[in-house]
Design a protein around this motif. Structure first.
Motif, PDB file in Angstrom:
ATOM      1  N   PRO A   1       0.812  -1.223   0.000  1.00 12.43           N
ATOM      2  CA  PRO A   1       0.000   0.000   0.000  1.00 12.43           C
ATOM      3  C   PRO A   1       0.844   1.272   0.000  1.00 12.43           C
ATOM      4  N   THR A   2       2.017   1.220   0.639  1.00 12.53           N
ATOM      5  CA  THR A   2       2.911   2.381   0.633  1.00 12.53           C
ATOM      6  C   THR A   2       3.326   2.732  -0.788  1.00 12.53           C
ATOM      7  N   PHE A   3       3.770   1.728  -1.544  1.00  9.69           N
ATOM      8  CA  PHE A   3       4.256   1.979  -2.901  1.00  9.69           C
ATOM      9  C   PHE A   3       3.128   2.321  -3.868  1.00  9.69           C
ATOM     10  N   LEU A   4       1.914   1.931  -3.516  1.00 13.11           N
ATOM     11  CA  LEU A   4       0.759   2.273  -4.341  1.00 13.11           C
ATOM     12  C   LEU A   4       0.163   3.620  -3.957  1.00 13.11           C
ATOM     13  N   GLY A   5       0.728   4.258  -2.940  1.00  9.78           N
ATOM     14  CA  GLY A   5       0.240   5.553  -2.501  1.00  9.78           C
ATOM     15  C   GLY A   5      -1.045   5.483  -1.709  1.00  9.78           C
ATOM     16  N   ALA A   6      -1.366   4.299  -1.188  1.00 11.57           N
ATOM     17  CA  ALA A   6      -2.632   4.114  -0.469  1.00 11.57           C
ATOM     18  C   ALA A   6      -2.539   4.489   1.004  1.00 11.57           C
ATOM     19  N   ILE A   7      -1.340   4.493   1.580  1.00 13.63           N
ATOM     20  CA  ILE A   7      -1.168   4.890   2.976  1.00 13.63           C
ATOM     21  C   ILE A   7      -0.008   5.873   3.085  1.00 13.63           C
ATOM     22  N   LYS A   8      -0.071   6.746   4.107  1.00 17.86           N
ATOM     23  CA  LYS A   8       0.968   7.737   4.329  1.00 17.86           C
ATOM     24  C   LYS A   8       1.939   7.328   5.432  1.00 17.86           C
ATOM     25  N   ALA A   9       1.566   6.307   6.170  1.00 18.13           N
ATOM     26  CA  ALA A   9       2.386   5.792   7.275  1.00 18.13           C
ATOM     27  C   ALA A   9       1.702   4.542   7.810  1.00 18.13           C
ATOM     28  N   PRO A  10       2.421   3.703   8.539  1.00 16.32           N
ATOM     29  CA  PRO A  10       1.773   2.545   9.168  1.00 16.32           C
ATOM     30  C   PRO A  10       0.720   3.006  10.165  1.00 16.32           C
ATOM     31  N   SER A  11      -0.408   2.331  10.189  1.00 17.80           N
ATOM     32  CA  SER A  11      -1.486   2.669  11.112  1.00 17.80           C
ATOM     33  C   SER A  11      -1.283   1.959  12.448  1.00 17.80           C
ATOM     34  N   GLU A  12      -2.100   2.321  13.431  1.00 18.32           N
ATOM     35  CA  GLU A  12      -2.044   1.636  14.721  1.00 18.32           C
ATOM     36  C   GLU A  12      -2.396   0.158  14.558  1.00 18.32           C
ATOM     37  N   GLU A  13      -3.307  -0.130  13.627  1.00 18.49           N
ATOM     38  CA  GLU A  13      -3.667  -1.530  13.372  1.00 18.49           C
ATOM     39  C   GLU A  13      -2.491  -2.294  12.778  1.00 18.49           C
ATOM     40  N   HIS A  14      -1.761  -1.664  11.863  1.00 19.66           N
ATOM     41  CA  HIS A  14      -0.576  -2.298  11.291  1.00 19.66           C
ATOM     42  C   HIS A  14       0.420  -2.651  12.396  1.00 19.66           C
ATOM     43  N   ILE A  15       0.671  -1.690  13.284  1.00 19.08           N
ATOM     44  CA  ILE A  15       1.631  -1.897  14.372  1.00 19.08           C
ATOM     45  C   ILE A  15       1.171  -3.032  15.284  1.00 19.08           C
ATOM     46  N   ALA A  16      -0.127  -3.035  15.607  1.00 22.90           N
ATOM     47  CA  ALA A  16      -0.666  -4.087  16.474  1.00 22.90           C
ATOM     48  C   ALA A  16      -0.527  -5.457  15.837  1.00 22.90           C
ATOM     49  N   ASN A  17      -0.757  -5.536  14.536  1.00 21.40           N
ATOM     50  CA  ASN A  17      -0.631  -6.818  13.826  1.00 21.40           C
ATOM     51  C   ASN A  17       0.806  -7.311  13.826  1.00 21.40           C
ATOM     52  N   ILE A  18       1.747  -6.395  13.627  1.00 25.94           N
ATOM     53  CA  ILE A  18       3.158  -6.778  13.631  1.00 25.94           C
ATOM     54  C   ILE A  18       3.580  -7.228  15.032  1.00 25.94           C
ATOM     55  N   GLU A  19       3.109  -6.513  16.052  1.00 31.27           N
ATOM     56  CA  GLU A  19       3.411  -6.911  17.426  1.00 31.27           C
ATOM     57  C   GLU A  19       2.892  -8.322  17.713  1.00 31.27           C
ATOM     58  N   GLU A  20       1.731  -8.624  17.170  1.00 30.60           N
ATOM     59  CA  GLU A  20       1.166  -9.963  17.365  1.00 30.60           C
ATOM     60  C   GLU A  20       2.073 -11.024  16.755  1.00 30.60           C
ATOM     61  N   THR A  21       2.606 -10.756  15.569  1.00 31.30           N
ATOM     62  CA  THR A  21       3.507 -11.728  14.938  1.00 31.30           C
ATOM     63  C   THR A  21       4.812 -11.847  15.716  1.00 31.30           C
ATOM     64  N   TYR A  22       5.288 -10.729  16.275  1.00 30.77           N
ATOM     65  CA  TYR A  22       6.484 -10.788  17.113  1.00 30.77           C
ATOM     66  C   TYR A  22       6.238 -11.711  18.310  1.00 30.77           C
ATOM     67  N   GLY A  23       5.034 -11.644  18.865  1.00 29.96           N
ATOM     68  CA  GLY A  23       4.708 -12.487  20.007  1.00 29.96           C
ATOM     69  C   GLY A  23       4.750 -13.961  19.663  1.00 29.96           C
TER      70      GLY A  23
END
Length: 225
Positions: free
Chosen positions: A120-142
């Motif tokens: 989505p970043t390269f497609l211009g769909a988002i301007k930065a990672p969202s709180e949901e993105h961060i939460a999802n990544i944290e879940e995978t780290y767990g």
């Protein structure tokens, strides 16, 4: 051995996982750059190689194979030599654990980092990672941290192809959200060791740096527009 060719992008974690394996095995592999920003992966010519239109794609003579996880398993089985038993053990249960970690990367880790944030970043769909993105990544780290409580590496007490796959994704994830060593001590210790591995420093690190520069550039430009 027939001529090996890898259609790849250096910023792509799956491409780098295959390139790291080739380095470990000492394979003579020609790398053909596919410029994802210019959408070269969406050309009719590339679609004939891989209808999913993603990298990497391996050509071994007349044989063509896509998906980095399948490519890793194929290369180590075909050309692993003395490395085969450690990188992809033949014992049924040990191999099943490696496979499970590869499937975790394919279906969860890589998707939450790259499919949900980088694309989505390269497609211009988002301007930065969202709180949901961060939460999802944290879940995978767990989840990763739980796996690493059972063994020194993600699937065994020695490095396997699962470490190459998950390591490429995990180093890319640091661009989006760094792993907290206090919350995920096993994952952070493993990631630190991976980043010090010679093959990670030689093959993986330049690609992570490139991907980071590109993503930060797109975020900056999107916020300035």
């Amino acid at each position: 051995m027939s001529k090996l060719m890898l259609y790849m992008a250096p910023g792509s974690p799956p491409s780098r996982s295959v390139m790291m394996l080739a380095e470990i095995l000492g394979l003579q592999m020609e790398c053909k750059l596919v410029n994802l920003i210019k959408l070269e992966h969406r050309t009719p010519e590339f679609k004939k190689l891989n209808p999913l239109m993603v990298v990497p794609v391996l050509r071994d003579g007349d044989f063509v194979l896509s998906d980095s996880h399948a490519i890793l398993k194929y290369l180590v089985s075909a050309y692993g030599g003395r490395h085969q038993e450690t990188l992809y053990p033949s014992e049924l249960k040990a191999r099943a654990v490696v496979d499970q970690r590869l499937f975790f990367n394919a279906s969860v880790f890589f998707r939450k980092v790259v499919n949900d944030v980088a694309f989505p970043t390269f497609l211009g769909a988002i301007k930065a990672p969202s709180e949901e993105h961060i939460a999802n990544i944290e879940e995978t780290y767990g989840v990763l941290d739980e796996y690493l409580q059972k063994s020194r590496f993600v699937a065994a007490d020695q490095l396997t192809i699962a470490d190459l796959s998950l390591g490429a994704s995990a180093t890319a994830a640091q661009i989006v959200h760094k792993m907290d060593a206090k919350r995920f001590p096993h994952g952070a210790e493993w990631l630190s060791r991976m980043e010090k591995e010679p093959v990670f420093q030689k093959v993986n690190a330049p690609g992570v740096e490139l991907l980071g520069k590109l993503m930060r550039k797109f975020w900056r430009e999107a916020n300035e527009a």
